[in-house]
Design a protein around this motif. Sequence first.
Motif, mmCIF file in Angstrom:
data_model
loop_
_atom_site.group_PDB
_atom_site.id
_atom_site.type_symbol
_atom_site.label_atom_id
_atom_site.label_comp_id
_atom_site.label_asym_id
_atom_site.label_seq_id
_atom_site.Cartn_x
_atom_site.Cartn_y
_atom_site.Cartn_z
ATOM 1 N N ARG A 2 -29.229 -37.235 29.075
ATOM 2 C CA ARG A 2 -28.305 -36.207 28.589
ATOM 3 C C ARG A 2 -28.866 -34.787 28.650
ATOM 4 O O ARG A 2 -28.134 -33.849 28.958
ATOM 5 N N ILE A 3 -30.132 -34.604 28.312
ATOM 6 C CA ILE A 3 -30.688 -33.257 28.166
ATOM 7 C C ILE A 3 -30.612 -32.444 29.459
ATOM 8 O O ILE A 3 -30.130 -31.302 29.436
ATOM 9 N N PRO A 4 -31.037 -32.955 30.613
ATOM 10 C CA PRO A 4 -30.918 -32.146 31.845
ATOM 11 C C PRO A 4 -29.462 -31.777 32.167
ATOM 12 O O PRO A 4 -29.186 -30.670 32.632
ATOM 13 N N TRP A 5 -28.547 -32.687 31.915
ATOM 14 C CA TRP A 5 -27.131 -32.431 32.140
ATOM 15 C C TRP A 5 -26.652 -31.305 31.223
ATOM 16 O O TRP A 5 -25.984 -30.366 31.658
ATOM 17 N N LEU A 6 -27.017 -31.371 29.931
ATOM 18 C CA LEU A 6 -26.616 -30.328 28.988
ATOM 19 C C LEU A 6 -27.242 -28.982 29.345
ATOM 20 O O LEU A 6 -26.597 -27.943 29.203
ATOM 21 N N GLU A 7 -28.466 -28.996 29.822
ATOM 22 C CA GLU A 7 -29.117 -27.746 30.229
ATOM 23 C C GLU A 7 -28.423 -27.131 31.441
ATOM 24 O O GLU A 7 -28.314 -25.904 31.545
ATOM 25 N N THR A 8 -27.929 -27.958 32.339
ATOM 26 C CA THR A 8 -27.157 -27.459 33.484
ATOM 27 C C THR A 8 -25.863 -26.814 32.996
ATOM 28 O O THR A 8 -25.485 -25.720 33.443
ATOM 29 N N LEU A 9 -25.185 -27.473 32.057
ATOM 30 C CA LEU A 9 -23.954 -26.918 31.499
ATOM 31 C C LEU A 9 -24.237 -25.631 30.729
ATOM 32 O O LEU A 9 -23.458 -24.668 30.801
ATOM 33 N N GLN A 10 -25.355 -25.595 30.021
ATOM 34 C CA GLN A 10 -25.765 -24.393 29.301
ATOM 35 C C GLN A 10 -25.908 -23.217 30.269
ATOM 36 O O GLN A 10 -25.458 -22.112 29.989
ATOM 37 N N GLY A 11 -26.526 -23.462 31.408
ATOM 38 C CA GLY A 11 -26.689 -22.411 32.416
ATOM 39 C C GLY A 11 -25.360 -21.902 32.930
ATOM 40 O O GLY A 11 -25.171 -20.692 33.133
ATOM 41 N N ALA A 12 -24.410 -22.801 33.134
ATOM 42 C CA ALA A 12 -23.081 -22.392 33.596
ATOM 43 C C ALA A 12 -22.371 -21.559 32.529
ATOM 44 O O ALA A 12 -21.742 -20.539 32.842
ATOM 45 N N LEU A 13 -22.493 -21.965 31.268
ATOM 46 C CA LEU A 13 -21.906 -21.177 30.182
ATOM 47 C C LEU A 13 -22.564 -19.809 30.084
ATOM 48 O O LEU A 13 -21.891 -18.791 29.921
ATOM 49 N N ARG A 14 -23.889 -19.794 30.192
ATOM 50 C CA ARG A 14 -24.633 -18.530 30.102
ATOM 51 C C ARG A 14 -24.169 -17.550 31.178
ATOM 52 O O ARG A 14 -23.973 -16.371 30.917
ATOM 53 N N ALA A 15 -23.974 -18.045 32.396
ATOM 54 C CA ALA A 15 -23.526 -17.183 33.496
ATOM 55 C C ALA A 15 -22.149 -16.594 33.194
ATOM 56 O O ALA A 15 -21.908 -15.408 33.441
ATOM 57 N N ASN A 16 -21.254 -17.399 32.648
ATOM 58 C CA ASN A 16 -19.924 -16.895 32.300
ATOM 59 C C ASN A 16 -20.007 -15.863 31.187
ATOM 60 O O ASN A 16 -19.352 -14.824 31.249
ATOM 61 N N LEU A 17 -20.795 -16.148 30.162
ATOM 62 C CA LEU A 17 -20.939 -15.205 29.050
ATOM 63 C C LEU A 17 -21.552 -13.890 29.530
ATOM 64 O O LEU A 17 -21.116 -12.809 29.121
ATOM 65 N N ALA A 18 -22.555 -13.978 30.403
ATOM 66 C CA ALA A 18 -23.222 -12.773 30.913
ATOM 67 C C ALA A 18 -22.264 -11.893 31.703
ATOM 68 O O ALA A 18 -22.403 -10.675 31.729
ATOM 69 N N ASN A 19 -21.275 -12.525 32.333
ATOM 70 C CA ASN A 19 -20.283 -11.782 33.109
ATOM 71 C C ASN A 19 -19.051 -11.412 32.292
ATOM 72 O O ASN A 19 -18.056 -10.953 32.846
ATOM 73 N N GLY A 20 -19.111 -11.673 30.981
ATOM 74 C CA GLY A 20 -17.993 -11.328 30.109
ATOM 75 C C GLY A 20 -16.767 -12.184 30.300
ATOM 76 O O GLY A 20 -15.662 -11.791 29.939
#
Length: 170
Positions: free
Chosen positions: A50-68
């Motif tokens: 689960r952890i690597p999968w969640l970290e991948t999703l975290q990165g995708a969320l972070r990219a969206n948040l960074a772009n507003g």
Amino acid sequence: MLTTSTHNQTKSYLPFCLFCGYLSGTGNGNAHNSTTEKMQRGIPLSEEDRIPWLETLQGALRANLANGKTCILGCSALQRRYREILRSADPEYEPGSYGGGVQFVLLDAKADVLVARLKRRAEEGKHFMPATLLQSQLDLLDIDESEGILKVDATLSPAAIVNAIRGSVF
């Protein structure tokens, strides 16, 4: 956690109504491909899965948040520690505060409703997880009221679900 047929209808309708993007918890990177294969074989996932999968999703969320950008992520963040990984995509998130730019909605339904939906979707070739794994998922589900997770009845129509989410989260 968005599930089965309501999930599929809602995942199309919700971003459209809210003018935002949708990220799927399935099909995100090699880590998830191996977990999908494991679940297809009827093997419950481990913490190491689960952890690597969640970290991948975290990165995708972070990219969206960074772009507003506002986006919706459909996934099974069953436990608080998993949701904390996703919450920390927001660089301003204070661990344990349960606030910030990442919010959670639980589409809630009884096990028998979920089993019927999973079986139907599996028969249609539209879901990879066998219904036999559902109980292992439900056993892991841990929702604490202090987290402020919005619970919405998953047996409602997709339009009613979207309206409940829109009225409470957005």
